[in-house]
Scaffold this active site. Structure first.
Site: not given
Length: 287
Positions: A137, A162, A232, A235, A258, A267
């Protein structure tokens, strides 16, 4: 809003936290919304419904900001009661849209197109490689420090945006070479320990806007047609490429940092779309 940004911050400071949005976002969104109304000659919301071209997520963000404004305006007696409750956000669905990014061959073209030994070029190449190889990110790249790299063990550490916490990655050779070349030939000598610095003094770590410019300008220069041109999108391109190469959703999620496996399931939807295109052929009257 006539007292300018400082006055606007004071107006929203009591309301924005209750709406779970930052004061700065409320100010920015509300101001830009009012400017949009003025530019289009609109005096009421129905005038722009269906013509703005906003995504549902963007519309939801603007609705939240406007509600925060009108809640406060109602408390101050600036407007009639009930306006805030009448601003309804569009419904958002989990994994509603597909992640958007350039194709992998375009990504390779993008990176190869960065040539020269200027500070701008060396910094851009290192940044683009981190985005495409590791799917980092923008915040994770801007927070990278010189001390995060262990050149002897060929690893580096990322402070996730995150997920929180840190994660260690193996340093791929081409990425490491690009970072070293930037440090040795282009990075200014300064007490700031951020890896990537601004081009002009006072030197400080680059932020999201600088990373967005690095990415979008290079995408435009490469002639890549992509609706999203920020960091992004690379990414997403990284994750989609890994899926195409046979990586599991668990492996992709681990690379992307994640915390929740649900974040990676989008995805699988990309892969399903590709399978549908493969299966969409004419049977030539066989049936």
């Amino acid at each position: 809003m006539g007292n300018g940004r400082k006055g606007a911050v004071g107006v929203f400071s009591a309301v924005a936290p209750a709406q779970d949005i930052s004061v700065s976002k409320v100010v920015l969104r509300t101001t830009s919304f009012v400017c949009c109304l003025a530019a289009q000659g609109c005096g009421r919301l129905p005038d722009i419904q269906g013509t703005s071209g906003w995504s549902r997520k963007s519309a939801c963000g603007y609705a939240s900001s406007l509600r925060a404004f009108f809640y406060y305006a109602e408390q101050r007696g600036w407007c009639k009661p009930g306006i805030a409750e009448g601003i309804i956000s569009p419904r958002l669905y989990t994994h509603e849209g597909l992640p958007e990014g350039p194709q992998w061959k375009q990504v390779l073209q993008l990176v190869k197109g960065v040539k020269g030994n200027s500070t701008v070029a060396l910094r851009a190449k290192a940044v683009l490689l981190l985005l495409t190889v590791y799917g980092l990110r923008s915040g994770e790249i801007s927070r990278l420090l010189l001390s995060d790299f262990d050149w002897r063990l060929e690893t580096f550490t990322v402070n996730h945006s995150k997920r929180g916490g840190i994660q260690k990655y193996p340093l791929q050779r081409e990425v490491g070479d690009a970072i070293l070349e930037y440090i040795r030939k282009a990075r200014p000598e300064t007490s700031c320990r951020n890896l990537f610095l601004t081009l002009n003094p006072p030197y400080r770590g680059i932020g999201h806007s600088s990373l967005w410019r690095i990415t979008s300008l290079r995408i435009d220069a490469a002639g890549i047609q992509c609706r999203r041109r920020g960091p992004h999108c690379l990414r997403h391109a990284c994750a989609t490429h890994l899926l195409e190469q046979g990586a599991s959703l668990k492996e992709i999620g681990d690379l992307l940092g994640h915390r929740d496996s649900n974040s990676t399931r989008i995805y699988a939807k990309v892969h399903l779309q590709q399978l549908r295109r493969v299966a969409d052929f004419d049977l030539g009257g066989l049936l």
